[in-house]
Design an enzyme around this catalytic site. Structure first.
Site, PDB file in Angstrom:
ATOM      1  N   SER A   7     -16.841   7.021  -2.689  1.00 41.38           N
ATOM      2  CA  SER A   7     -15.574   6.845  -2.006  1.00 41.38           C
ATOM      3  C   SER A   7     -15.562   5.681  -0.875  1.00 41.38           C
ATOM      4  O   SER A   7     -16.300   5.862  -0.093  1.00 41.38           O
ATOM      5  CB  SER A   7     -15.128   8.136  -1.311  1.00 41.38           C
ATOM      6  N   HIS A  32     -13.791   5.270  -6.191  1.00 45.55           N
ATOM      7  CA  HIS A  32     -12.730   6.530  -5.595  1.00 45.55           C
ATOM      8  C   HIS A  32     -12.028   5.666  -4.270  1.00 45.55           C
ATOM      9  O   HIS A  32     -12.713   5.424  -3.305  1.00 45.55           O
ATOM     10  CB  HIS A  32     -13.657   7.465  -5.129  1.00 45.55           C
ATOM     11  N   ASP A  34      -9.267   6.575  -1.614  1.00 46.05           N
ATOM     12  CA  ASP A  34      -8.652   7.628  -0.730  1.00 46.05           C
ATOM     13  C   ASP A  34      -7.311   7.168   0.009  1.00 46.05           C
ATOM     14  O   ASP A  34      -7.550   6.317   0.888  1.00 46.05           O
ATOM     15  CB  ASP A  34      -9.501   8.528   0.117  1.00 46.05           C
ATOM     16  N   MET A  36      -4.303   7.900   2.350  1.00 52.78           N
ATOM     17  CA  MET A  36      -3.723   9.120   3.123  1.00 52.78           C
ATOM     18  C   MET A  36      -2.629   8.441   3.949  1.00 52.78           C
ATOM     19  O   MET A  36      -2.648   7.405   4.480  1.00 52.78           O
ATOM     20  CB  MET A  36      -4.937   9.024   4.064  1.00 52.78           C
ATOM     21  N   HIS A  65      -7.052   8.524  -5.328  1.00 50.27           N
ATOM     22  CA  HIS A  65      -6.763   9.881  -5.032  1.00 50.27           C
ATOM     23  C   HIS A  65      -5.569   9.865  -3.936  1.00 50.27           C
ATOM     24  O   HIS A  65      -5.666   9.430  -2.583  1.00 50.27           O
ATOM     25  CB  HIS A  65      -8.009  10.597  -4.286  1.00 50.27           C
ATOM     26  N   MET A  67      -3.213  11.439  -1.397  1.00 53.71           N
ATOM     27  CA  MET A  67      -3.299  12.337  -0.452  1.00 53.71           C
ATOM     28  C   MET A  67      -1.768  12.107   0.332  1.00 53.71           C
ATOM     29  O   MET A  67      -1.917  11.461   1.580  1.00 53.71           O
ATOM     30  CB  MET A  67      -4.268  12.412   0.623  1.00 53.71           C
ATOM     31  N   MET A 136     -10.910  19.918  -4.006  1.00 50.57           N
ATOM     32  CA  MET A 136     -11.671  19.422  -2.801  1.00 50.57           C
ATOM     33  C   MET A 136     -12.337  20.428  -2.083  1.00 50.57           C
ATOM     34  O   MET A 136     -12.400  21.692  -2.149  1.00 50.57           O
ATOM     35  CB  MET A 136     -10.462  19.562  -1.863  1.00 50.57           C
ATOM     36  N   ASP A 172     -14.963  16.901  -4.409  1.00 50.56           N
ATOM     37  CA  ASP A 172     -14.825  15.726  -3.272  1.00 50.56           C
ATOM     38  C   ASP A 172     -14.771  16.011  -2.247  1.00 50.56           C
ATOM     39  O   ASP A 172     -14.106  17.191  -1.786  1.00 50.56           O
ATOM     40  CB  ASP A 172     -13.573  15.032  -3.764  1.00 50.56           C
ATOM     41  N   GLY A 174     -18.188  16.313   1.118  1.00 53.32           N
ATOM     42  CA  GLY A 174     -19.584  16.917   1.614  1.00 53.32           C
ATOM     43  C   GLY A 174     -20.450  16.689   0.223  1.00 53.32           C
ATOM     44  O   GLY A 174     -21.384  17.635   0.205  1.00 53.32           O
TER      45      GLY A 174
HETATM   46  C1  DX5 Z   1     -11.668  13.171   1.964  1.00 52.49           C
HETATM   47  C2  DX5 Z   1     -11.818  12.374   0.987  1.00 52.49           C
HETATM   48  C3  DX5 Z   1     -13.028  12.240   0.194  1.00 52.49           C
HETATM   49  C4  DX5 Z   1     -14.004  11.612   1.327  1.00 52.49           C
HETATM   50  C5  DX5 Z   1     -15.334  12.218   1.041  1.00 52.49           C
HETATM   51  O1  DX5 Z   1     -10.413  13.817   2.037  1.00 52.49           O
HETATM   52  O2  DX5 Z   1     -10.940  12.872  -0.250  1.00 52.49           O
HETATM   53  O3  DX5 Z   1     -13.022  11.392  -1.092  1.00 52.49           O
HETATM   54  O4  DX5 Z   1     -14.066  10.001   1.205  1.00 52.49           O
HETATM   55  O5  DX5 Z   1     -16.193  11.809   2.157  1.00 52.49           O
HETATM   56  P1  DX5 Z   1     -17.927  12.425   2.333  1.00 52.49           P
HETATM   57  O6  DX5 Z   1     -18.351  12.192   0.883  1.00 52.49           O
HETATM   58  O7  DX5 Z   1     -18.131  11.741   3.390  1.00 52.49           O
HETATM   59  O8  DX5 Z   1     -17.273  13.955   2.408  1.00 52.49           O
HETATM   60 ZN    ZN Z   2     -10.898  11.615  -2.291  1.00 51.41          ZN
END
Ligand code: DX5
Ligand code: ZN
Length: 215
Positions: A7, A32, A34, A36, A65, A67, A136, A172, A174
């Site tokens: 990501s 990936h 993200d 937002m 992705h 969001m 998630m 996705d 942690g």
């Molecule tokens: C969080 C994102 C993830 C994020 C994960 O909302 O959708 O893709 O980058 O980051 P890590 O792998 O650091 O938890």
């Molecule tokens: Zn993501």
């Protein structure tokens, strides 16, 4: 076959093109991205223009992705920008089926993502339209959060609902060498990881560690 999708939320935004090229060279299966909007989640990242800007640096598919509260208004722009697969959130109030049909009509793979509190049952009406389900494993919005072990039964439940030859399960949030095996044991096949890969001194080693974590 486990896929690893770095990501770029955890990449150096000042050198995003180089980060994408380098992480592809390090063995990424997907990139990936993200998106937002500051409304669906409290953070703001990038839009279609950035997807278009990084596209020439990516030698693997772009996994976007969304969001966003109103993805419908931007789908065409993300497809035109070069997204290869697009994941919407099941919690948005817009009508999802026409969006998923539109994406397939444009040759883009479709995904639906569930926030931690959203039950697997929400997928029932959408499975025929989906190439992937994204579970998630943190509250969406930020990288670097702790994996929510509470999501493992949901991954197993979804694994029982899907035909694995048609629909993949992504996880996705942690994801690291400790949480990845738990996700895979429960049926996940795509590991999305931001801080674990971009925070590592050797990205290729981090990617390979995740891919082989259950060998
Ligand atoms: C969080 C994102 C993830 C994020 C994960 O909302 O959708 O893709 O980058 O980051 P890590 O792998 O650091 O938890
Ligand atoms: Zn993501």
């Amino acid at each position: 076959m486990i896929q690893v999708a770095p990501s770029i939320l955890s990449a150096d935004f000042a050198h995003l093109g180089k980060a994408v090229a380098d992480v592809c060279a390090a063995g990424a299966d997907l990139i990936h991205v993200d998106v937002m909007d500051g409304h669906f989640v409290p953070n703001i990242t990038f839009g279609p223009m950035v997807v278009k800007a990084i596209k020439p640096y990516a030698t693997v598919p772009l996994d976007v992705h969304l969001m966003m509260t109103n993805p419908q208004d931007y789908l065409c722009d993300f497809v035109d920008a070069g997204a290869n697969q697009i994941t919407l959130h099941a919690e948005v109030e817009q009508d999802l089926v026409p969006m998923l049909q539109y994406l397939r009509s444009r040759g883009v793979k479709t995904g639906l993502s569930l926030r931690p509190r959203t039950p697997a049952s929400i997928l029932e009406n959408y499975l025929p339209y989906l190439d992937l389900v994204l579970v998630m494993t943190v509250e969406p919005g930020f990288g670097g959060q702790e994996f929510l072990i509470t999501q493992l039964p949901k991954i197993a439940l979804i694994h029982g609902m899907i035909d694995p030859s048609k629909t993949l399960i992504q996880v996705d949030g942690g994801i690291n060498d400790k949480s990845a095996p738990l996700c895979i044991e429960n049926g996940a096949s795509t590991l999305i990881a931001g801080s674990y890969i971009f925070g590592a001194p050797d990205w290729a080693k981090a990617i390979e560690t995740l891919r082989r974590v259950n060998d």
